[in-house]
Design a protein around this motif. Structure first.
Motif, PDB file in Angstrom:
ATOM      1  N   ARG A  60       0.857  -1.183   0.000  1.00  0.00           N
ATOM      2  CA  ARG A  60       0.000   0.000   0.000  1.00  0.00           C
ATOM      3  C   ARG A  60       0.892   1.232   0.000  1.00  0.00           C
ATOM      4  O   ARG A  60       1.145   1.873   1.029  1.00  0.00           O
ATOM      5  CB  ARG A  60      -0.921  -0.016   1.215  1.00  0.00           C
ATOM      6  CG  ARG A  60      -1.977   1.088   1.199  1.00  0.00           C
ATOM      7  CD  ARG A  60      -2.869   1.061   2.427  1.00  0.00           C
ATOM      8  NE  ARG A  60      -3.805  -0.064   2.394  1.00  0.00           N
ATOM      9  CZ  ARG A  60      -3.705  -1.149   3.142  1.00  0.00           C
ATOM     10  NH1 ARG A  60      -2.700  -1.271   4.010  1.00  0.00           N
ATOM     11  NH2 ARG A  60      -4.592  -2.129   3.054  1.00  0.00           N
ATOM     12  N   VAL A  61       1.396   1.560  -1.184  1.00  0.00           N
ATOM     13  CA  VAL A  61       2.381   2.632  -1.282  1.00  0.00           C
ATOM     14  C   VAL A  61       2.306   3.275  -2.663  1.00  0.00           C
ATOM     15  O   VAL A  61       2.020   2.617  -3.664  1.00  0.00           O
ATOM     16  CB  VAL A  61       3.807   2.075  -1.025  1.00  0.00           C
ATOM     17  CG1 VAL A  61       4.241   1.137  -2.128  1.00  0.00           C
ATOM     18  CG2 VAL A  61       4.831   3.189  -0.850  1.00  0.00           C
ATOM     19  N   GLY A  62       2.537   4.605  -2.710  1.00  0.00           N
ATOM     20  CA  GLY A  62       2.658   5.318  -3.979  1.00  0.00           C
ATOM     21  C   GLY A  62       1.506   5.084  -4.932  1.00  0.00           C
ATOM     22  O   GLY A  62       0.335   5.014  -4.553  1.00  0.00           O
ATOM     23  N   GLY A  63       1.861   4.936  -6.223  1.00  0.00           N
ATOM     24  CA  GLY A  63       0.859   4.757  -7.256  1.00  0.00           C
ATOM     25  C   GLY A  63       0.189   3.398  -7.263  1.00  0.00           C
ATOM     26  O   GLY A  63      -0.825   3.213  -7.956  1.00  0.00           O
ATOM     27  N   LEU A  64       0.715   2.439  -6.507  1.00  0.00           N
ATOM     28  CA  LEU A  64       0.089   1.111  -6.466  1.00  0.00           C
ATOM     29  C   LEU A  64      -1.346   1.175  -5.956  1.00  0.00           C
ATOM     30  O   LEU A  64      -2.196   0.387  -6.376  1.00  0.00           O
ATOM     31  CB  LEU A  64       0.910   0.157  -5.594  1.00  0.00           C
ATOM     32  CG  LEU A  64       2.148  -0.455  -6.259  1.00  0.00           C
ATOM     33  CD1 LEU A  64       3.031  -1.141  -5.228  1.00  0.00           C
ATOM     34  CD2 LEU A  64       1.741  -1.441  -7.355  1.00  0.00           C
ATOM     35  N   VAL A  65      -1.641   2.125  -5.066  1.00  0.00           N
ATOM     36  CA  VAL A  65      -3.001   2.216  -4.543  1.00  0.00           C
ATOM     37  C   VAL A  65      -3.967   2.750  -5.591  1.00  0.00           C
ATOM     38  O   VAL A  65      -5.188   2.621  -5.439  1.00  0.00           O
ATOM     39  CB  VAL A  65      -3.045   3.096  -3.268  1.00  0.00           C
ATOM     40  CG1 VAL A  65      -2.127   2.541  -2.193  1.00  0.00           C
ATOM     41  CG2 VAL A  65      -2.685   4.541  -3.574  1.00  0.00           C
ATOM     42  N   GLU A  66      -3.432   3.365  -6.658  1.00  0.00           N
ATOM     43  CA  GLU A  66      -4.271   3.840  -7.752  1.00  0.00           C
ATOM     44  C   GLU A  66      -4.452   2.779  -8.829  1.00  0.00           C
ATOM     45  O   GLU A  66      -5.432   2.791  -9.570  1.00  0.00           O
ATOM     46  CB  GLU A  66      -3.653   5.096  -8.365  1.00  0.00           C
ATOM     47  CG  GLU A  66      -3.504   6.243  -7.365  1.00  0.00           C
ATOM     48  CD  GLU A  66      -2.629   7.374  -7.870  1.00  0.00           C
ATOM     49  OE1 GLU A  66      -2.782   7.765  -9.055  1.00  0.00           O
ATOM     50  OE2 GLU A  66      -1.783   7.864  -7.097  1.00  0.00           O
ATOM     51  N   VAL A  67      -3.506   1.860  -8.922  1.00  0.00           N
ATOM     52  CA  VAL A  67      -3.567   0.791  -9.924  1.00  0.00           C
ATOM     53  C   VAL A  67      -4.364  -0.390  -9.405  1.00  0.00           C
ATOM     54  O   VAL A  67      -5.285  -0.884 -10.059  1.00  0.00           O
ATOM     55  CB  VAL A  67      -2.143   0.352 -10.327  1.00  0.00           C
ATOM     56  CG1 VAL A  67      -2.190  -0.852 -11.259  1.00  0.00           C
ATOM     57  CG2 VAL A  67      -1.406   1.508 -10.988  1.00  0.00           C
ATOM     58  N   VAL A  68      -4.015  -0.867  -8.217  1.00  0.00           N
ATOM     59  CA  VAL A  68      -4.651  -2.048  -7.632  1.00  0.00           C
ATOM     60  C   VAL A  68      -5.806  -1.597  -6.741  1.00  0.00           C
ATOM     61  O   VAL A  68      -5.593  -0.891  -5.749  1.00  0.00           O
ATOM     62  CB  VAL A  68      -3.635  -2.863  -6.801  1.00  0.00           C
ATOM     63  CG1 VAL A  68      -4.305  -4.095  -6.202  1.00  0.00           C
ATOM     64  CG2 VAL A  68      -2.436  -3.262  -7.658  1.00  0.00           C
ATOM     65  N   ALA A  69      -7.022  -1.995  -7.088  1.00  0.00           N
ATOM     66  CA  ALA A  69      -8.183  -1.670  -6.260  1.00  0.00           C
ATOM     67  C   ALA A  69      -8.238  -2.669  -5.105  1.00  0.00           C
ATOM     68  O   ALA A  69      -8.465  -3.864  -5.324  1.00  0.00           O
ATOM     69  CB  ALA A  69      -9.455  -1.729  -7.094  1.00  0.00           C
ATOM     70  N   ASP A  70      -8.033  -2.183  -3.896  1.00  0.00           N
ATOM     71  CA  ASP A  70      -7.932  -3.056  -2.729  1.00  0.00           C
ATOM     72  C   ASP A  70      -9.218  -3.849  -2.516  1.00  0.00           C
ATOM     73  O   ASP A  70     -10.326  -3.305  -2.554  1.00  0.00           O
ATOM     74  CB  ASP A  70      -7.624  -2.212  -1.487  1.00  0.00           C
ATOM     75  CG  ASP A  70      -7.183  -3.042  -0.296  1.00  0.00           C
ATOM     76  OD1 ASP A  70      -6.746  -4.192  -0.490  1.00  0.00           O
ATOM     77  OD2 ASP A  70      -7.263  -2.528   0.837  1.00  0.00           O
ATOM     78  N   SER A  71      -9.058  -5.160  -2.331  1.00  0.00           N
ATOM     79  CA  SER A  71     -10.162  -6.101  -2.108  1.00  0.00           C
ATOM     80  C   SER A  71     -11.082  -6.215  -3.321  1.00  0.00           C
ATOM     81  O   SER A  71     -12.189  -6.749  -3.214  1.00  0.00           O
ATOM     82  CB  SER A  71     -10.978  -5.723  -0.858  1.00  0.00           C
ATOM     83  OG  SER A  71     -10.148  -5.718   0.292  1.00  0.00           O
TER      84      SER A  71
END
Length: 381
Positions: free
Chosen positions: A301-312
């Motif tokens: 849960r860091v940087g742009g990954l939270v914009e690419v991967v939709a959590d859950s």
């Protein structure tokens, strides 16, 4: 405006080895041409595998021949080339190319200068941040690949908000659709058809990529799922230390270090789960590619990954640097096939809808046209 019917665009990068930003440039070249621009690609450093591939496919590409990106020889060739070609636009990518475009490009011609930043790691050093701030006025626009990078550019580097534009990275999603080689590649890796395989793709660069955290997590995963295998695709300076860490943890039979590969789309299909354990990540291109291949993702849960991967939804996000949470995320998805497959389907849909290459290119070319119009120059056809 040059005398050509189409605006002349120079794409400038540091090198043309295998990497995320470099691959984006390779794929975007023909799309930008289709948008009505006459495109040339130059790299400051000599050689690189992608240089040959782009040239073989008919692209206009040239190496300026420097052993290092920031030395007089390539900068001199850049200056004379810009003077000779009379480009209308210069769009640079990555830190040293951005500086070269600002300093050399601005002195050598009248082109509009667009810089692109693909991450935040280039700004870690205080000296780099100072140099960035000192030359900001020479760029007309700064393009960032995520809102995370935009926040860093404005808050930490001091860029003016009105100059910074977010255009998310994009990929050719269809390039990752063919899973027909799954069985063949798993056999080549020495993996049984029913053996769980997790994998990751990227430059082996520590601590930024968090691969030592992945090694620690896999030790815990092996306690719960003894047959699990981890495939690591990529090359970099941290490879020897990572291989040594795997040996120390008695995981040699559980890891496969494959080095640089040009069949990454096929190898993604050989995996059951994709893992991106980065401690810093401006975007998360490899995670997006895994989603395009229909793979569930466990990522930091860091940087742009939270914009690419939709959590859950398309994957599970875990705290960066936490081997325990990473291991639990991997085990949970390896043990829950239904959830894994649901995440995979949602990931593919998200890649198709939000991150196609064409959307990124349209974002870039919209900036090009705005700058041309503001300077009273002819727009692209």
């Amino acid at each position: 405006m040059s005398g050509a019917a189409r605006p002349r665009l120079l794409l400038l990068t540091v090198g043309l080895g295998v990497g995320g930003a470099e691959e984006i440039l390779r794929q975007s070249l023909p799309r930008i041409e289709e948008e009505g621009f006459d495109v040339t690609l130059w790299s400051l450093k000599k050689g690189g595998r992608l240089l040959r591939e782009i040239r073989d496919s008919g692209g206009r590409v040239e190496s300026l021949g420097g052993g290092r990106p920031w030395n007089p020889a390539p900068l001199g060739r850049l200056w004379s080339g810009i003077r000779r070609e009379g480009f209308d636009l210069i769009h640079s990518h990555l830190y040293w190319a951005n500086l070269a475009a600002r300093l050399v490009g601005r002195c050598a011609g009248r082109a509009a200068i667009i810089n692109s930043h693909h991450g935040t790691d280039a700004w870690i050093s205080p000296s780099r941040r100072r140099l960035e701030r000192a030359t900001l006025s020479l760029a007309d626009r700064v393009v960032v690949c995520s809102e995370a990078v935009r926040r860093c550019a404005i808050r930490d580097v001091g860029m003016p908000e009105e100059k910074v534009v977010t255009v998310a990275n994009g990929i050719r999603v269809g390039r990752f659709s063919d899973g027909s080689r799954r069985g063949e590649l798993r056999a080549a890796l020495g993996v049984a058809p029913d053996q769980p395989v997790v994998g990751t793709v990227g430059r082996l660069d520590e601590p930024v990529k968090g691969l030592s955290v992945l090694a620690a997590a896999m030790e815990r995963v092996a306690e719960r799922i003894p047959r699990a295998v981890c495939v690591v695709i990529g090359e970099g300076p941290a490879r020897p230390s990572l291989e040594a860490a795997v040996v120390r943890r008695n995981l040699s039979e559980r890891f496969r270090f494959l080095g640089e590969r040009r069949d990454v789309p096929d190898l993604l299909h050989a995996m059951d789960l994709y893992v991106q354990p980065s401690l810093l990540e401006g975007f998360g291109l490899s995670a997006l590619e895994a989603m395009a291949a229909g793979k569930a993702v466990v990522a930091s849960r860091v940087g742009g990954l939270v914009e690419v991967v939709a959590d859950s939804v398309t994957g599970d996000l875990v705290p960066p640097g936490d081997a325990g949470h990473l291991a639990r995320g991997i085990v949970r998805l390896l043990e829950d096939r239904d959830r894994r497959e649901r995440y995979g389907r949602e990931g593919l849909s998200r890649a198709q809808e939000r991150f196609p290459l064409e959307k990124m290119v349209r974002g870039w070319t919209r900036i090009y046209r705005d700058l041309l119009a503001s300077r009273g120059r002819r727009e692209a056809a």
